[in-house]
Each structure stands twice: as structure tokens, then as C-alpha cells.
Design a protein around this motif. Structure first.
Motif, PDB file in Angstrom:
ATOM      1  N   LEU A  41      52.986 -22.037  34.135  1.00 54.39           N
ATOM      2  CA  LEU A  41      52.443 -21.032  33.239  1.00 54.39           C
ATOM      3  C   LEU A  41      53.502 -20.570  32.250  1.00 54.39           C
ATOM      4  O   LEU A  41      54.697 -20.815  32.426  1.00 54.39           O
ATOM      5  N   ASP A  42      53.076 -19.907  31.192  1.00 51.06           N
ATOM      6  CA  ASP A  42      54.011 -19.334  30.240  1.00 51.06           C
ATOM      7  C   ASP A  42      54.890 -18.310  30.934  1.00 51.06           C
ATOM      8  O   ASP A  42      54.431 -17.504  31.747  1.00 51.06           O
ATOM      9  N   THR A  43      56.165 -18.374  30.652  1.00 56.35           N
ATOM     10  CA  THR A  43      57.111 -17.435  31.257  1.00 56.35           C
ATOM     11  C   THR A  43      57.092 -16.133  30.473  1.00 56.35           C
ATOM     12  O   THR A  43      57.000 -16.133  29.240  1.00 56.35           O
ATOM     13  N   PHE A  44      57.211 -15.032  31.186  1.00 51.78           N
ATOM     14  CA  PHE A  44      57.184 -13.714  30.569  1.00 51.78           C
ATOM     15  C   PHE A  44      58.406 -12.937  31.017  1.00 51.78           C
ATOM     16  O   PHE A  44      58.933 -13.142  32.121  1.00 51.78           O
ATOM     17  N   GLN A  45      58.859 -12.030  30.151  1.00 50.27           N
ATOM     18  CA  GLN A  45      60.037 -11.232  30.427  1.00 50.27           C
ATOM     19  C   GLN A  45      59.723  -9.972  31.211  1.00 50.27           C
ATOM     20  O   GLN A  45      60.616  -9.198  31.493  1.00 50.27           O
ATOM     21  N   GLY A  46      58.465  -9.735  31.545  1.00 47.68           N
ATOM     22  CA  GLY A  46      58.086  -8.547  32.295  1.00 47.68           C
ATOM     23  C   GLY A  46      56.621  -8.241  32.090  1.00 47.68           C
ATOM     24  O   GLY A  46      55.894  -8.935  31.353  1.00 47.68           O
ATOM     25  N   PRO A  47      56.139  -7.188  32.736  1.00 52.95           N
ATOM     26  CA  PRO A  47      54.717  -6.841  32.621  1.00 52.95           C
ATOM     27  C   PRO A  47      54.291  -6.540  31.192  1.00 52.95           C
ATOM     28  O   PRO A  47      53.199  -6.935  30.773  1.00 52.95           O
ATOM     29  N   LEU A  48      55.134  -5.846  30.429  1.00 54.56           N
ATOM     30  CA  LEU A  48      54.769  -5.540  29.039  1.00 54.56           C
ATOM     31  C   LEU A  48      54.651  -6.809  28.206  1.00 54.56           C
ATOM     32  O   LEU A  48      53.797  -6.907  27.316  1.00 54.56           O
ATOM     33  N   ASP A  49      55.510  -7.784  28.501  1.00 55.92           N
ATOM     34  CA  ASP A  49      55.441  -9.048  27.774  1.00 55.92           C
ATOM     35  C   ASP A  49      54.138  -9.770  28.083  1.00 55.92           C
ATOM     36  O   ASP A  49      53.501 -10.353  27.185  1.00 55.92           O
ATOM     37  N   LEU A  50      53.699  -9.736  29.332  1.00 59.66           N
ATOM     38  CA  LEU A  50      52.432 -10.355  29.704  1.00 59.66           C
ATOM     39  C   LEU A  50      51.253  -9.621  29.059  1.00 59.66           C
ATOM     40  O   LEU A  50      50.320 -10.256  28.541  1.00 59.66           O
ATOM     41  N   LEU A  51      51.271  -8.288  29.065  1.00 59.07           N
ATOM     42  CA  LEU A  51      50.193  -7.533  28.430  1.00 59.07           C
ATOM     43  C   LEU A  51      50.107  -7.832  26.942  1.00 59.07           C
ATOM     44  O   LEU A  51      49.015  -8.020  26.381  1.00 59.07           O
ATOM     45  N   LEU A  52      51.256  -7.881  26.284  1.00 61.48           N
ATOM     46  CA  LEU A  52      51.272  -8.162  24.845  1.00 61.48           C
ATOM     47  C   LEU A  52      50.752  -9.570  24.570  1.00 61.48           C
ATOM     48  O   LEU A  52      50.035  -9.805  23.594  1.00 61.48           O
ATOM     49  N   ILE A  62      45.321  -3.398  19.755  1.00 65.24           N
ATOM     50  CA  ILE A  62      46.299  -2.731  20.602  1.00 65.24           C
ATOM     51  C   ILE A  62      46.146  -1.213  20.555  1.00 65.24           C
ATOM     52  O   ILE A  62      46.568  -0.503  21.481  1.00 65.24           O
ATOM     53  N   LEU A  63      45.538  -0.678  19.495  1.00 61.13           N
ATOM     54  CA  LEU A  63      45.320   0.770  19.389  1.00 61.13           C
ATOM     55  C   LEU A  63      44.021   1.208  20.066  1.00 61.13           C
ATOM     56  O   LEU A  63      43.789   2.411  20.213  1.00 61.13           O
ATOM     57  N   ASP A  64      43.173   0.247  20.424  1.00 60.83           N
ATOM     58  CA  ASP A  64      41.913   0.568  21.106  1.00 60.83           C
ATOM     59  C   ASP A  64      41.663  -0.508  22.163  1.00 60.83           C
ATOM     60  O   ASP A  64      40.787  -1.361  22.040  1.00 60.83           O
ATOM     61  N   ILE A  65      42.469  -0.474  23.220  1.00 61.30           N
ATOM     62  CA  ILE A  65      42.464  -1.539  24.218  1.00 61.30           C
ATOM     63  C   ILE A  65      41.245  -1.409  25.121  1.00 61.30           C
ATOM     64  O   ILE A  65      41.021  -0.345  25.717  1.00 61.30           O
ATOM     65  N   PRO A  66      40.445  -2.476  25.265  1.00 65.01           N
ATOM     66  CA  PRO A  66      39.360  -2.469  26.283  1.00 65.01           C
ATOM     67  C   PRO A  66      39.983  -2.672  27.669  1.00 65.01           C
ATOM     68  O   PRO A  66      40.314  -3.790  28.049  1.00 65.01           O
ATOM     69  N   MET A  67      40.147  -1.592  28.398  1.00 69.82           N
ATOM     70  CA  MET A  67      40.904  -1.629  29.640  1.00 69.82           C
ATOM     71  C   MET A  67      40.245  -2.509  30.694  1.00 69.82           C
ATOM     72  O   MET A  67      40.944  -3.165  31.481  1.00 69.82           O
ATOM     73  N   ALA A  68      38.936  -2.552  30.760  1.00 71.26           N
ATOM     74  CA  ALA A  68      38.268  -3.371  31.772  1.00 71.26           C
ATOM     75  C   ALA A  68      38.595  -4.842  31.578  1.00 71.26           C
ATOM     76  O   ALA A  68      38.966  -5.555  32.522  1.00 71.26           O
ATOM     77  N   GLU A  69      38.465  -5.341  30.346  1.00 69.56           N
ATOM     78  CA  GLU A  69      38.753  -6.746  30.060  1.00 69.56           C
ATOM     79  C   GLU A  69      40.223  -7.072  30.254  1.00 69.56           C
ATOM     80  O   GLU A  69      40.580  -8.094  30.855  1.00 69.56           O
ATOM     81  N   LEU A  70      41.100  -6.193  29.749  1.00 70.31           N
ATOM     82  CA  LEU A  70      42.531  -6.450  29.858  1.00 70.31           C
ATOM     83  C   LEU A  70      42.986  -6.427  31.316  1.00 70.31           C
ATOM     84  O   LEU A  70      43.790  -7.259  31.743  1.00 70.31           O
ATOM     85  N   THR A  71      42.486  -5.480  32.104  1.00 70.57           N
ATOM     86  CA  THR A  71      42.872  -5.392  33.510  1.00 70.57           C
ATOM     87  C   THR A  71      42.429  -6.633  34.274  1.00 70.57           C
ATOM     88  O   THR A  71      43.180  -7.168  35.113  1.00 70.57           O
ATOM     89  N   GLN A  72      41.241  -7.137  33.992  1.00 66.99           N
ATOM     90  CA  GLN A  72      40.745  -8.330  34.675  1.00 66.99           C
ATOM     91  C   GLN A  72      41.608  -9.548  34.356  1.00 66.99           C
ATOM     92  O   GLN A  72      41.983 -10.319  35.248  1.00 66.99           O
ATOM     93  N   GLN A  73      41.951  -9.735  33.088  1.00 66.26           N
ATOM     94  CA  GLN A  73      42.784 -10.874  32.705  1.00 66.26           C
ATOM     95  C   GLN A  73      44.195 -10.743  33.276  1.00 66.26           C
ATOM     96  O   GLN A  73      44.793 -11.723  33.738  1.00 66.26           O
ATOM     97  N   TYR A  74      44.701  -9.540  33.251  1.00 70.76           N
ATOM     98  CA  TYR A  74      46.058  -9.318  33.767  1.00 70.76           C
ATOM     99  C   TYR A  74      46.120  -9.628  35.268  1.00 70.76           C
ATOM    100  O   TYR A  74      47.051 -10.294  35.745  1.00 70.76           O
ATOM    101  N   MET A  75      45.141  -9.154  36.030  1.00 70.17           N
ATOM    102  CA  MET A  75      45.155  -9.388  37.472  1.00 70.17           C
ATOM    103  C   MET A  75      44.991 -10.869  37.801  1.00 70.17           C
ATOM    104  O   MET A  75      45.545 -11.363  38.791  1.00 70.17           O
TER     105      MET A  75
END
Length: 269
Positions: A41-52, A62-75
Motif C-alpha cells: 500500500l501507499d506509505t504514509f507519514q502518519g494519520p494526518l497524511d492518510l486522512l489528507l 476539506i472544509l466540509d468533510i463528510p465524516m461518515a464516508e471518511l471514517t469508513q474509508q479510513y478504518m
């Protein structure tokens, strides 16, 4: 058109070269380890790097983040990393808990009074993401700059060279004051007896050069004997000026004092 002039070639291109020899087909007894074809997988420098990365990949605001979609992809990404890289799961799981908390706070009603303003639970996360994006962009710009030992090599050349001592040039005011001091000293030896003296500037030029011979430099006052008359002082002074005009001697002055020095050009070279 002669058909023999057209030669069709169907050469088989080698799939690899081993020690310079072409390999046309994969050996039947070639053993491939199970982990050799693992997809990284793509390497990330930390959680913020993965979120970005997820925000930019799915074109999220980024100013109006859909938290449900982002949380699902992040997990989903964290679960894939946890399988192979268990040591990385701790900091990423902490961000997972934060995302779930923000998502929960957005689902719950937010009662507010007339004096309180509505607070977005995503505000702190958005601030951290924007700051991280700026720092990442700045780091990329710095990394694109030419770097020694990566883009170019630094070459140092040692040249043995002895710098010549530079004595500052004398000012006309100081030279005039030195001449006035010599005249004042010569007036002590003046007398009223009138006699004719034949003084040769050329002869005194030779005398000055003899006085400077074999010496690095002498003070300007040393060229004038304390017992010299005014006429002799004038002729010696004219001899010094004539030698300087003919580039046979050099007149200079010290930096830390007002002492005037005279030296021959042969000694200076």
C-alpha cells in the motif's frame, strides 16, 4: 517492387537478462515465494497524511468533510495496515477513535443558548489538516531544491597562495603635515650666514636609494638628518617626490598609526 527487398522479422523479445544472456521464457522449475507478489500500500507519514490522501483521492471538501464516508474509508485502510504492520496500528487507532467521536457528535443534537455560537466538531481536525498540508507542501518545495551529494557534488580545491601585505595609501594632508614638521625641525639649524650651495637633486636621489637599499621600509622622517639645513631638506624632499614619480619607491602609511613609510620598489617586490 522486388518482394525480396521486404524482410519481415518476428524476433522474440527477452523477458529478462541474466548475466547479459537473454531469458526468452520463464523456467518451469522457478520457485516464487508466497510474499513475493504482495501488494504494498501507499506509505504514509502518519494519520494526518492518510486522512489528507483520502480527502484528495475522493475529491472531498476539506472544509466540509463528510465524516461518515471518511471514517469508513479510513478504518478500511487501518485494517489493511494492521494485518501486516501491527506496530503502526496504535497511532492510527487513536485517530480512528477521534473520527468516531466527531461522527457521533455530529449525529447528536447540539442544543445551544442565545449567547453561545454553534461549534463545528470538525473544526479542530480541519485546522490540523490544513496546517499539515502547508507543512507537507513546504517540505516538498525544499526537497525539490538542489542538494549537495544528491543533485551535485561539492568540489574543494586547495591553492597555496601567499597574500601580499597591502599597506594603505597615504593621504595628501598627512604627507603635507609630515613635510611641515621636517621644515620646523630644519629651522632650528638655520643661520644668517649667506653662502652659495650647489645641491643636486639627482645626487640626493641616489643617496635616498642607497639609504633604502637592503631595508624593507624606513620611516619618512629617517630620510632627513636632524642636522640638515632647510636647503638640504627641500632637495631631499624633491628627490623623494622625483623617485616616487619615476616609480622607484613607494610611500605608504600605517593603518593603526599615522606613521609614513618609504620603501624602494625592489624591496616591495
Amino acid at each position: 517492387m522486388n518482394d525480396n527487398s521486404v524482410i519481415e522479422t518476428n524476433e522474440v523479445q527477452p523477458i529478462a537478462r541474466i548475466c547479459g544472456e537473454p531469458l526468452l521464457e520463464i523456467p518451469q522449475d522457478l520457485y516464487i515465494p508466497p510474499d513475493a507478489l504482495e501488494i504494498f500500500l501507499d506509505t504514509f507519514q502518519g494519520p494526518l497524511d492518510l486522512l489528507l490522501y483520502l480527502i484528495r483521492k475522493h475529491n472531498l471538501n476539506i472544509l466540509d468533510i463528510p465524516m461518515a464516508e471518511l471514517t469508513q474509508q479510513y478504518m478500511a485502510y487501518v485494517e489493511m495496515m494492521r494485518v501486516d504492520q501491527l506496530e503502526l496500528a496504535a497511532e492510527y487507532l487513536l485517530m480512528t477513535a477521534l473520527l468516531i467521536e466527531i461522527k457521533s457528535r455530529m449525529l447528536l443534537p447540539n442544543p445551544k443558548t442565545e449567547t453561545e455560537e454553534e461549534h463545528d466538531p470538525r473544526a479542530e481536525l480541519v485546522r490540523r489538516l490544513l496546517e499539515y498540508e502547508q507543512m507537507k507542501y513546504a517540505a516538498t518545495r525544499i526537497n525539490d531544491l538542489p542538494q549537495a551529494s544528491r543533485d551535485f557534488n561539492v568540489i574543494q580545491v586547495w591553492v597555496e597562495q601567499q597574500a601580499a601585505a597591502q599597506i594603505p595609501n597615504i593621504s595628501m594632508d598627512d604627507f603635507r603635515n609630515a613635510w611641515a614638521a621636517i621644515l620646523t625641525r630644519a629651522k632650528i639649524n638655520r643661520h644668517h650666514q649667506i653662502k652659495r650651495e650647489t645641491l643636486s637633486v639627482r645626487a640626493y636621489m641616489s643617496q635616498v636609494l642607497r639609504d633604502l637599499g637592503g631595508r624593507d621600509q624606513v620611516e619618512f622622517y629617517e630620510l632627513f638628518s636632524p642636522a640638515a639645513t632647510i636647503a638640504e631638506v627641500v632637495v631631499i624632499f624633491l628627490a623623494v617626490l622625483e623617485l616616487a614619480k619615476e616609480l622607484l619607491l613607494e610611500i605608504s602609511q600605517s593603518l593603526d598609526s599615522d606613521i609614513i613609510y618609504v620603501r624602494s620598489i625592489d624591496a616591495a617586490s
